[in-house]
Design a protein around this motif. Sequence first.
Motif, PDB file in Angstrom:
ATOM      1  N   THR A   1       0.792  -1.230   0.000  1.00 46.03           N
ATOM      2  CA  THR A   1       0.000   0.000   0.000  1.00 46.03           C
ATOM      3  C   THR A   1       0.824   1.278   0.000  1.00 46.03           C
ATOM      4  OG1 THR A   1      -0.120   0.131   2.429  1.00 46.03           O
ATOM      5  CG2 THR A   1      -1.844  -1.154   1.292  1.00 46.03           C
ATOM      6  N   GLY A   2       2.058   1.233   0.501  1.00 52.58           N
ATOM      7  CA  GLY A   2       2.861   2.444   0.597  1.00 52.58           C
ATOM      8  C   GLY A   2       2.399   3.384   1.698  1.00 52.58           C
ATOM      9  N   LEU A   3       1.634   2.872   2.649  1.00 50.76           N
ATOM     10  CA  LEU A   3       1.167   3.703   3.760  1.00 50.76           C
ATOM     11  C   LEU A   3       2.301   4.033   4.721  1.00 50.76           C
ATOM     12  CD1 LEU A   3      -2.178   1.862   4.673  1.00 50.76           C
ATOM     13  CD2 LEU A   3      -1.948   4.027   3.446  1.00 50.76           C
ATOM     14  N   THR A   4       2.146   5.118   5.465  1.00 44.65           N
ATOM     15  CA  THR A   4       3.094   5.467   6.515  1.00 44.65           C
ATOM     16  C   THR A   4       2.723   4.722   7.795  1.00 44.65           C
ATOM     17  OG1 THR A   4       1.817   7.319   7.395  1.00 44.65           O
ATOM     18  CG2 THR A   4       3.284   7.782   5.515  1.00 44.65           C
ATOM     19  N   SER A   5       3.625   4.725   8.764  1.00 46.88           N
ATOM     20  CA  SER A   5       3.342   4.058  10.044  1.00 46.88           C
ATOM     21  C   SER A   5       2.124   4.665  10.727  1.00 46.88           C
ATOM     22  CB  SER A   5       4.562   4.162  10.975  1.00 46.88           C
ATOM     23  OG  SER A   5       5.625   3.369  10.510  1.00 46.88           O
ATOM     24  N   ASN A   6       2.046   5.986  10.747  1.00 46.63           N
ATOM     25  CA  ASN A   6       0.905   6.641  11.382  1.00 46.63           C
ATOM     26  C   ASN A   6      -0.410   6.247  10.711  1.00 46.63           C
ATOM     27  OD1 ASN A   6       2.666   7.920  13.102  1.00 46.63           O
ATOM     28  ND2 ASN A   6       2.065   9.994  12.561  1.00 46.63           N
ATOM     29  N   GLU A   7      -0.399   6.154   9.384  1.00 43.51           N
ATOM     30  CA  GLU A   7      -1.616   5.800   8.662  1.00 43.51           C
ATOM     31  C   GLU A   7      -2.049   4.376   8.968  1.00 43.51           C
ATOM     32  OE1 GLU A   7      -1.036   8.779   4.799  1.00 43.51           O
ATOM     33  OE2 GLU A   7      -0.240   6.731   4.739  1.00 43.51           O
ATOM     34  N   VAL A   8      -1.095   3.454   8.994  1.00 40.98           N
ATOM     35  CA  VAL A   8      -1.430   2.056   9.303  1.00 40.98           C
ATOM     36  C   VAL A   8      -1.990   1.944  10.716  1.00 40.98           C
ATOM     37  CG1 VAL A   8      -0.484  -0.263   9.664  1.00 40.98           C
ATOM     38  CG2 VAL A   8       0.215   1.069   7.662  1.00 40.98           C
ATOM     39  N   ALA A   9      -1.386   2.657  11.659  1.00 38.20           N
ATOM     40  CA  ALA A   9      -1.843   2.609  13.049  1.00 38.20           C
ATOM     41  C   ALA A   9      -3.254   3.156  13.198  1.00 38.20           C
ATOM     42  CB  ALA A   9      -0.886   3.388  13.942  1.00 38.20           C
ATOM     43  N   LYS A  10      -3.672   4.032  12.280  1.00 36.68           N
ATOM     44  CA  LYS A  10      -4.997   4.659  12.361  1.00 36.68           C
ATOM     45  C   LYS A  10      -6.054   3.959  11.516  1.00 36.68           C
ATOM     46  CE  LYS A  10      -3.111   9.309  13.224  1.00 36.68           C
ATOM     47  NZ  LYS A  10      -2.937  10.675  12.651  1.00 36.68           N
ATOM     48  N   LEU A  11      -5.670   2.934  10.763  1.00 30.90           N
ATOM     49  CA  LEU A  11      -6.649   2.207   9.961  1.00 30.90           C
ATOM     50  C   LEU A  11      -7.707   1.578  10.854  1.00 30.90           C
ATOM     51  CD1 LEU A  11      -4.413   0.298   7.373  1.00 30.90           C
ATOM     52  CD2 LEU A  11      -6.003   2.170   6.874  1.00 30.90           C
TER      53      LEU A  11
ATOM     54  N   GLY B   1      -3.358  15.113   5.211  1.00 27.67           N
ATOM     55  CA  GLY B   1      -4.710  15.599   5.405  1.00 27.67           C
ATOM     56  C   GLY B   1      -5.594  15.526   4.173  1.00 27.67           C
ATOM     57  N   LYS B   2      -5.144  14.792   3.140  1.00 31.02           N
ATOM     58  CA  LYS B   2      -5.906  14.679   1.903  1.00 31.02           C
ATOM     59  C   LYS B   2      -6.209  13.204   1.628  1.00 31.02           C
ATOM     60  CE  LYS B   2      -3.767  18.783  -0.181  1.00 31.02           C
ATOM     61  NZ  LYS B   2      -2.989  19.305  -1.341  1.00 31.02           N
ATOM     62  N   ALA B   3      -7.484  12.925   1.352  1.00 30.30           N
ATOM     63  CA  ALA B   3      -7.888  11.550   1.061  1.00 30.30           C
ATOM     64  C   ALA B   3      -7.253  11.062  -0.240  1.00 30.30           C
ATOM     65  CB  ALA B   3      -9.406  11.465   0.954  1.00 30.30           C
ATOM     66  N   ARG B   4      -6.979   9.768  -0.304  1.00 29.78           N
ATOM     67  CA  ARG B   4      -6.441   9.175  -1.523  1.00 29.78           C
ATOM     68  C   ARG B   4      -6.897   7.717  -1.596  1.00 29.78           C
ATOM     69  NH1 ARG B   4      -1.892   8.974   1.995  1.00 29.78           N
ATOM     70  NH2 ARG B   4      -0.751   6.987   1.977  1.00 29.78           N
ATOM     71  N   PRO B   5      -6.803   7.089  -2.757  1.00 26.82           N
ATOM     72  CA  PRO B   5      -7.260   5.701  -2.897  1.00 26.82           C
ATOM     73  C   PRO B   5      -6.426   4.745  -2.043  1.00 26.82           C
ATOM     74  CG  PRO B   5      -7.016   6.744  -5.040  1.00 26.82           C
ATOM     75  CD  PRO B   5      -6.376   7.658  -4.051  1.00 26.82           C
ATOM     76  N   LEU B   6      -7.100   3.745  -1.501  1.00 26.39           N
ATOM     77  CA  LEU B   6      -6.448   2.652  -0.784  1.00 26.39           C
ATOM     78  C   LEU B   6      -7.004   1.374  -1.378  1.00 26.39           C
ATOM     79  CD1 LEU B   6      -4.719   1.407   1.444  1.00 26.39           C
ATOM     80  CD2 LEU B   6      -6.621   1.803   3.040  1.00 26.39           C
TER      81      LEU B   6
ATOM     82  N   PHE C   1       7.387   0.433  -2.592  1.00 28.66           N
ATOM     83  CA  PHE C   1       6.072   0.372  -3.234  1.00 28.66           C
ATOM     84  C   PHE C   1       6.050   1.262  -4.474  1.00 28.66           C
ATOM     85  CE2 PHE C   1       1.740   2.279  -3.487  1.00 28.66           C
ATOM     86  CZ  PHE C   1       1.021   1.132  -3.815  1.00 28.66           C
ATOM     87  N   ALA C   2       6.556   2.485  -4.340  1.00 27.82           N
ATOM     88  CA  ALA C   2       6.585   3.419  -5.467  1.00 27.82           C
ATOM     89  C   ALA C   2       7.485   2.901  -6.588  1.00 27.82           C
ATOM     90  CB  ALA C   2       7.057   4.792  -4.999  1.00 27.82           C
ATOM     91  N   VAL C   3       8.652   2.389  -6.229  1.00 23.81           N
ATOM     92  CA  VAL C   3       9.600   1.898  -7.229  1.00 23.81           C
ATOM     93  C   VAL C   3       9.052   0.681  -7.966  1.00 23.81           C
ATOM     94  CG1 VAL C   3      11.848   0.771  -7.506  1.00 23.81           C
ATOM     95  CG2 VAL C   3      11.654   2.848  -6.133  1.00 23.81           C
ATOM     96  N   ARG C   4       8.390  -0.221  -7.230  1.00 23.66           N
ATOM     97  CA  ARG C   4       7.830  -1.408  -7.877  1.00 23.66           C
ATOM     98  C   ARG C   4       6.759  -1.008  -8.894  1.00 23.66           C
ATOM     99  NH1 ARG C   4       8.276  -6.382  -5.435  1.00 23.66           N
ATOM    100  NH2 ARG C   4       7.228  -7.118  -7.333  1.00 23.66           N
TER     101      ARG C   4
ATOM    102  N   LYS D   1      -0.880   9.487  -7.064  1.00 18.76           N
ATOM    103  CA  LYS D   1      -2.231   9.325  -6.533  1.00 18.76           C
ATOM    104  C   LYS D   1      -2.263   8.304  -5.406  1.00 18.76           C
ATOM    105  CE  LYS D   1      -6.977   8.618  -8.172  1.00 18.76           C
ATOM    106  NZ  LYS D   1      -7.817   8.335  -9.371  1.00 18.76           N
ATOM    107  N   LEU D   2      -1.478   7.251  -5.531  1.00 11.87           N
ATOM    108  CA  LEU D   2      -1.501   6.173  -4.550  1.00 11.87           C
ATOM    109  C   LEU D   2      -0.700   6.474  -3.287  1.00 11.87           C
ATOM    110  CD1 LEU D   2      -1.267   3.079  -6.901  1.00 11.87           C
ATOM    111  CD2 LEU D   2      -3.241   3.771  -5.529  1.00 11.87           C
ATOM    112  N   ILE D   3       0.406   7.216  -3.414  1.00 16.65           N
ATOM    113  CA  ILE D   3       1.208   7.490  -2.214  1.00 16.65           C
ATOM    114  C   ILE D   3       0.945   8.875  -1.640  1.00 16.65           C
ATOM    115  CG2 ILE D   3       3.010   5.876  -2.939  1.00 16.65           C
ATOM    116  CD1 ILE D   3       4.760   8.238  -3.678  1.00 16.65           C
ATOM    117  N   GLY D   4       0.237   9.723  -2.385  1.00 14.82           N
ATOM    118  CA  GLY D   4      -0.224  10.976  -1.831  1.00 14.82           C
ATOM    119  C   GLY D   4       0.796  12.083  -1.698  1.00 14.82           C
ATOM    120  N   VAL D   5       1.888  12.019  -2.448  1.00 13.00           N
ATOM    121  CA  VAL D   5       2.871  13.100  -2.373  1.00 13.00           C
ATOM    122  C   VAL D   5       2.381  14.301  -3.168  1.00 13.00           C
ATOM    123  CG1 VAL D   5       4.843  11.596  -1.953  1.00 13.00           C
ATOM    124  CG2 VAL D   5       4.180  12.138  -4.296  1.00 13.00           C
TER     125      VAL D   5
END
Length: 219
Positions: free
Chosen positions: A39-49, A75-80, A174-177, A190-194
């Motif tokens: 998914t390329g999520l950050t640690s904070n994002e995974v902890a908040k799922l 602070g911006k929604a993106r596809p998961l 994730f991004a490189v793959r 779009k997927l990693i939200g940068v």
Amino acid sequence: MSKPPIIEPNQIRHALKVAAVTGQNPIRDVALLTVFYSTGLTSNEVAKLLVSDYLTDSGKVRVDSEVRAEIAFNGKARPLIWANAKACAAIDDYLAYRLAARHGVTARRAAFRGLDQDGPLFFTGDGAPFVFTKRVTGTGAVSYSCESLTEIVRRLHQQAGIENGNASAARRTFAVRLHRDGRSLKVIQKLIGVSSLSAVKNQVEGDAVRLSTIVSGVI
């Protein structure tokens, strides 16, 4: 500042095998690794799922989900997208374990596989939500980080002998793959939200394996 390393598929497979037979919560740890790398999520994002970010009311996997704005690092929604078969299988195993261990369950057995839809998708080893550490900079800016989950991911790489492996390395990998598979920079963005395409380009540049991968398939 140096970029996080790119973790190759054989290293990820090895890390998953090691995680499956070590530690106090191998079922959860395998699921965590697959989530970070798929998914390329950050640690904070995974902890908040939440459970409802992964499951529908009927208990099916929510394939087209969303990193909600309130949990996204920017602070911006993106596809998961929960479409990786290995990741979903690992998460399903962990949720079955959670149900058996009575971690975050409800009386509604028919909904969300008997789990609290508003509860975390992942728990600590003793069945508690991950906690966040508050930090205040000299300028007064406040931030929160889930250091315990960050440390778990770092440890899972270390025990597999992967130098400098961590959640940031999984995110860059994730991004490189995706880039290796020919996905456009816009899709990756779009997927990693940068914030910009140049930020995506910075993530995927310096992929030393890229050329050898291309050449190896010429003949």
